[in-house]
Write an enzyme that holds these catalytic residues in place. Structure first.
Site, PDB file in Angstrom:
ATOM      1  N   GLU A  56       0.560  -1.418  -0.379  1.00 47.06           N
ATOM      2  CA  GLU A  56       0.094  -0.388   0.092  1.00 47.06           C
ATOM      3  C   GLU A  56       1.120   1.299  -0.162  1.00 47.06           C
ATOM      4  O   GLU A  56       0.720   1.936  -0.746  1.00 47.06           O
ATOM      5  CB  GLU A  56      -1.038   0.354   1.678  1.00 47.06           C
ATOM      6  N   PHE A 114     -11.410  -7.229  13.166  1.00 47.23           N
ATOM      7  CA  PHE A 114     -10.511  -7.301  12.301  1.00 47.23           C
ATOM      8  C   PHE A 114     -10.489  -6.030  11.210  1.00 47.23           C
ATOM      9  O   PHE A 114     -10.985  -5.632  11.002  1.00 47.23           O
ATOM     10  CB  PHE A 114     -10.643  -9.129  12.263  1.00 47.23           C
ATOM     11  N   GLN A 115      -9.021  -6.429  11.555  1.00 46.80           N
ATOM     12  CA  GLN A 115      -8.846  -4.933  10.599  1.00 46.80           C
ATOM     13  C   GLN A 115      -9.234  -3.743  10.548  1.00 46.80           C
ATOM     14  O   GLN A 115      -9.134  -2.740  10.069  1.00 46.80           O
ATOM     15  CB  GLN A 115      -8.946  -5.648   9.482  1.00 46.80           C
ATOM     16  N   LYS A 164     -18.061  -0.509   5.566  1.00 51.65           N
ATOM     17  CA  LYS A 164     -17.974  -1.605   4.915  1.00 51.65           C
ATOM     18  C   LYS A 164     -19.824  -1.179   4.562  1.00 51.65           C
ATOM     19  O   LYS A 164     -20.144  -1.551   3.261  1.00 51.65           O
ATOM     20  CB  LYS A 164     -17.353  -2.901   5.539  1.00 51.65           C
ATOM     21  N   MET A 167      24.714   7.969   2.995  1.00 55.10           N
ATOM     22  CA  MET A 167      24.026   9.850   3.788  1.00 55.10           C
ATOM     23  C   MET A 167      24.628   9.674   5.184  1.00 55.10           C
ATOM     24  O   MET A 167      25.004  10.372   5.219  1.00 55.10           O
ATOM     25  CB  MET A 167      22.929  10.281   3.290  1.00 55.10           C
TER      26      MET A 167
END
Lengths: 165, 580
Positions: free
Chosen positions: B52, B114-115, B164, B484
C-alpha cells in the site's frame, strides 16, 4: 492580532458542529505542547456551528499566538477564529461545589456566598452545594476561602467570554 | 447521468469518474471489497500495487508529474497504516492526493474488530483533511469536497474512510439517491485569497531599490503553475534565482540567471548569494531548516518579501518585511504588470553580478575522477545519464546522497520533471513515484535514480511495473552503504561507521531485477556507463535496472553542517584554498 495584556490568552473559535472537530482543534494544541487550561464548547444560536472558548493559562508571544491562530484557521472545520483581548471583553465562569459545612458554620458561609453573589443549590446534613457565576479571579478567591471548610467535590467550567459593548 | 438509487460503492466510483479520475493505485482487502466490484465496469484504470505504501507514492509521482490529484484506494487496518507514510510525505510536500480507505462496518467501529484501526485519528495530523463517512447519502458530496480541498489553496492529501456497510450493496445502509451535482458544505474553507495590492507595490519598490536581490523560489511556484510567470518576472528584473529542492525545474537551470539549488547541499553560489543578499524574494518557499541552516545566522542583511498561499507559512520562521498572502502565479503576474507600467530605472547591480560570477568560477560543483579499477563516481554516472537522456526526461529520486547529487548534477530545464520526497525524506520513494509519473506521462522517458538502501525498501513495485506494463528505468547508485548516514559518521562521528554497511554482493541486483521481469545490467567501470545507458534507453517494452557500482567514500559537497549557519559552508577539499 492584538497582543493580550493579561497572563492568559482566550481564543474564540467558531467551528462546524460535527463529530471529531474538537479532537482536531485540541490535537493542534497538543502537537505543539501547549496546555489548554480550560475549554468550553457548545452550539451557538445557529445549530450547525459551535463556539469553542479556549483558555490558555499563559500569555503567548504574539508570534506563536499568530502561528497557532493561522494553523487553527487552516482546519477545514474552523469557520472563524480570533483572540479575545481580556481588556476588551467580558468573561464569566461557573463553579459548582460541594463543601463540608456543619449547621454551626453555615451562617458565615452563606453570608460570604451572598457577598460574591453565589447561590445555595442543595443542603445536606453535613455539607452544602453552592454555585457561583463570576470572573475567574473572583472564583479563585472564593475557592480558596472554601478550602478552609473542606471541599468535597468541585467543578469549574473555565472561562467563557464575549466582546465588551 | 440520471437520478436514481444506487449503493455507496457504485456512487464512490461514479463520483471519482465525475472528478475526471483516469487512474488509481490500490490493493483490495476485506473492508474495501465491495468497491472493487464496480471498478471492473469503470473507465478508471486501476493499478494493482504490491504494497500500500507503493500505491500512495505512485499517486504522489502521478500528481507531481501531471499536476492532477493522485488517487489511491486501500483497505482498512494495516493497509491504512501502510499508506500513512505517503500521506505524511504528500502533506509535507503539498501534493494533492485523495486516498480512500476501507473501514469496518459502522456498528463495529470501536470494538477492536478484525483489521480495524482508527484511521481518521491516525491520519489527522498528516492530512489536509479527512472524512469518516457515516451515511451513504454523503458519498457523492464528500468525494467532491475531498477533491476540492486536495487541489485548491495549498494542495495536500485528503483521506476518505469508508465503512463497509456504506458501500456493500447487500446492506440496506448502502443505499442512496444519486445526485449529479451535490452541493459542497465547507463553511470554514476559503482558499481564495484577495491579493493585497499595496503589498505588491511595496514589494516592487523593494525589488527595484535593492542592490543584491535574489529570488528564493520554492515548490509553491510549481503548485501554482507559475513557471512562465516567474520567467517573465526574472527577465524583466534581471535578478538571479535559486530553486529549492522542491522547485528544481521551476526555472531553467540553463538560464544565465539560474543559480541552482540552495541549502545544506546546495552549490556554493546559491547558498552564498542568499547569505549575502540584501533582499530575498521568497516565492512559494517556506524557509525550511535545510535551506536556512541556523536561522539566526541566515541571510543576516536581507530584507524579506514572502509570498505564500498559506498564511501560516508567512512569518513562521523569519519575519518578512513585506508579506503577500496569495497564489504565487497571480502575485507574480501582478508584480510584472506593475513593473511594466514603471520606467525601467534600475539600480546598478554590476558589482553584485560580478561577485556572483566570481563565486561561480571559483566554486563550481566538482569531484575527482575515479582511479582506474576502483568503483564509479556517482557524479560521473549522473552526468552521463543527464547527457544521454532527452531534455524532458522525468527523474524521480529516492532520499539520501543520490538525491542530492541528482538535484545538483541534473540539468532541469522543464517544470514537473523532478519528482522527489523533500519534506519527509522518505527512503524508497523513487521506484513507486517513477511508476506513477510514467503512468501520467506514458510517452516520456522516466528514470528513477535510487540508492541501494532505498531500492531495498520498495523494489517490489517493479513487479507492478512489469505486470501493468509501465516501463521505467532505474539508475541504482549502489555503494553498498546507507551513504548519507555514512557521510555524517565519516565527518562528525570520527569515522566510526555504525550500522551503515549493507553488503557488497547481496542482493544480486541484476538477478533480482530479472526475476521481476526487468532487464538487469551491472556496470563496474566508467567506460561501460554510456553504453549501458544507451541500451536502457532503447528498451521500451519493459523496465530496466542498472546496478552502478559506486564509491562508498564519496561525500556530497558542498555541505552546511547541521546547526551551523550558511556561511560555514564546507567546500570540497580541492576548493578549500580558494578565496571565499
Amino acid at each position: 492580532m492584538k497582543k493580550t495584556q493579561a497572563n492568559y490568552t482566550i481564543l474564540v473559535i467558531t467551528v462546524e458542529n460535527k463529530f471529531g472537530v474538537l479532537a482536531r482543534v485540541s490535537g493542534l494544541f497538543s502537537r505543539r505542547g501547549v496546555n489548554i487550561k480550560s475549554l468550553a464548547v457548545a452550539p451557538t444560536d445557529k445549530a450547525e456551528f459551535s463556539r469553542i472558548t479556549v483558555d490558555l493559562d499563559i500569555e503567548l508571544e504574539s508570534v506563536s499566538l499568530d502561528q497557532i491562530i493561522n494553523q487553527l484557521d487552516k482546519l477545514i472545520n474552523v469557520v472563524e477564529i480570533r483572540a479575545l483581548d481580556p481588556a476588551e471583553s467580558v468573561e464569566r465562569e461557573l463553579m459548582i461545589v460541594t463543601v463540608e459545612a456543619e449547621a454551626s458554620q453555615r451562617d458565615e458561609l452563606v453570608d460570604h456566598l451572598d457577598k460574591v453573589g453565589g447561590k445555595v443549590l442543595n443542603i445536606g446534613t453535613e455539607s452544602m452545594m453552592l454555585s457561583l457565576v463570576e470572573t475567574s479571579s473572583v472564583i479563585d478567591d472564593f475557592e480558596s476561602f472554601l478550602s478552609d471548610y473542606g471541599i468535597v467535590e468541585l467543578q469549574r467550567t473555565g472561562r467563557v467570554a464575549l466582546d465588551s459593548l | 447521468m440520471t437520478s436514481e438509487n444506487i449503493d455507496g460503492g457504485k456512487a464512490l466510483i461514479r463520483a471519482l469518474e465525475k472528478e475526471g479520475v483516469e487512474v488509481m493505485f490500490g490493493l483490495p482487502g476485506g473492508a474495501i471489497l465491495p468497491v472493487y466490484d464496480p471498478i471492473i465496469d469503470s473507465t478508471i484504470r486501476h493499478i494493482l500495487v504490491r504494497h500500500e505504501q507503493g500505491a500512495g507514492h505512485m499517486a504522489q509521482g502521478y500528481a507531481q508529474a501531471t499536476g492532477k490529484p493522485g488517487v489511491a484506494m486501500v483497505t482498512s487496518g494495516p493497509a491504512a497504516t501502510n499508506i500513512v507514510t505517503p500521506l505524511c510525505d504528500a502533506y509535507l510536500d503539498s501534493t494533492p492526493l485523495v486516498v480512500i480507505t476501507g473501514q469496518v462496518p459502522l456498528a463495529a467501529i470501536g470494538t477492536d474488530a478484525f483489521q480495524e484501526c482508527d484511521t481518521t485519528g491516525i491520519t489527522m495530523g498528516v492530512t489536509k483533511h479527512n472524512f469518516l463517512v457515516k451515511d451513504a447519502q454523503d458519498v457523492p458530496r464528500i468525494v467532491k469536497e475531498a477533491f476540492h480541498i486536495a487541489t485548491t489553496g495549498r494542495p495536500g492529501p485528503v483521506l476518505i474512510d469508508l465503512p463497509k456497510d456504506i458501500v456493500d450493496p447487500n446492506n440496506p445502509r448502502s443505499e442512496l439517491y444519486w445526485v449529479d451535482n451535490p452541493e459542497m458544505d465547507l463553511p470554514g474553507y476559503k482558499p481564495e485569497k484577495k491579493i493585497d495590492l499595496s503589498g505588491i507595490e511595496k514589494a516592487v519598490e523593494l525589488i527595484q531599490s535593492s542592490e543584491r536581490p535574489v529570488f528564493y523560489v520554492g515548490g509553491g511556484i510549481l503548485k501554482a503553475r507559475a513557471a512562465e510567470a516567474l520567467r517573465e518576472l526574472v527577465e524583466i528584473t534581471g535578478i538571479h534565482v535559486v530553486t529549492t529542492l522542491m522547485a528544481r525545474g521551476a526555472f531553467p537551470d540553463s538560464h544565465e540567471l539560474c543559480l541552482g539549488m540552495p541549502g545544506m547541499h546546495g552549490n556554493y553560489t546559491a547558498v552564498t548569494s542568499m547569505q549575502k543578499a540584501d533582499l530575498l524574494v521568497a516565492l512559494g518557499a517556506r524557509f525550511d531548516d535545510r535551506v536556512t541552516g541556523k536561522v539566526d545566522g541566515f541571510a543576516p542583511d536581507a530584507k524579506i518579501i514572502h509570498v505564500d498561499i498559506d498564511p501560516a507559512e508567512i512569518g513562521k520562521v523569519r519575519k518578512p518585511d513585506v508579506a503577500i498572502n496569495g497564489d504565487c502565479r497571480l502575485v507574480i503576474e501582478a508584480m510584472v504588470d506593475l513593473l511594466r507600467q514603471q520606467d525601467a530605472i534600475q539600480i546598478d547591480r554590476s558589482e553584485w553580478k560580478s561577485t556572483i560570477s566570481g563565486w561561480q568560477e571559483r566554486f563550481p560543483l566538482t569531484y575527482e575522477d575515479s582511479e582506474p579499477g576502483s568503483r564509479l563516481k556517482p557524479q560521473y554516472v549522473l552526468e552521463q545519464l543527464r547527457d544521454l537522456t532527452p531534455a524532458d526526461t522525468i527523474v524521480a529520486s529516492g532520499v539520501g546522497q543520490h538525491q542530492m547529487w541528482t538535484s545538483q548534477y541534473w540539468n532541469f530545464d522543464y517544470p514537473y520533471t523532478w519528482i522527489n520526497s523533500g519534506g519527509l525524506g522518505t527512503m524508497g520513494f523513487s521506484i513507486p513515484a517513477a511508476i506513477g509519473a510514467k503512468v501520467g506521462n506514458p510517452d516520456r522517458m522516466v528514470w528513477a535514480v535510487d540508492g541501494d538502501g532505498c531500492f531495498q525498501m520498495t523494489a517490489q513495485e517493479l513487479v507492478t511495473a512489469t505486470v501493468e506494463n509501465i516501463p521505467i528505468k532505474v539508475a541504482l547508485l549502489n555503494n553498498s552503504y546507507l551513504g548519507m548516514v555514512r557521510q555524517w559518521q565519516d565527518m562528525f562521528y570520527d569515522e566510526r561507521f555504525s550500522e551503515v554497511f549493507l553488503s557488497d554482493d547481496v542482493p544480486n541486483y541484476k538477478a533480482w531485477a530479472e526475476s521481476m521481469g526487468c532487464v538487469g545490467i551491472r556496470v563496474d567501470s566508467p567506460e561501460e556507463v554510456p553504453e549501458a545507458i544507451a541500451k536502457a534507453n532503447e528498451i521500451e517494452d519493459r523496465s530496466v535496472v542498472i546496478d552502478f557500482r559506486t564509491a562508498p567514500e564519496e561525500h556530497v559537497y558542498p555541505m552546511v553542517p547541521a546547526g551551523k549557519d550558511n556561511s560555514s559552508i564546507v567546500v570540497p577539499p580541492s576548493q578549500e584554498s580558494q578565496e571565499r
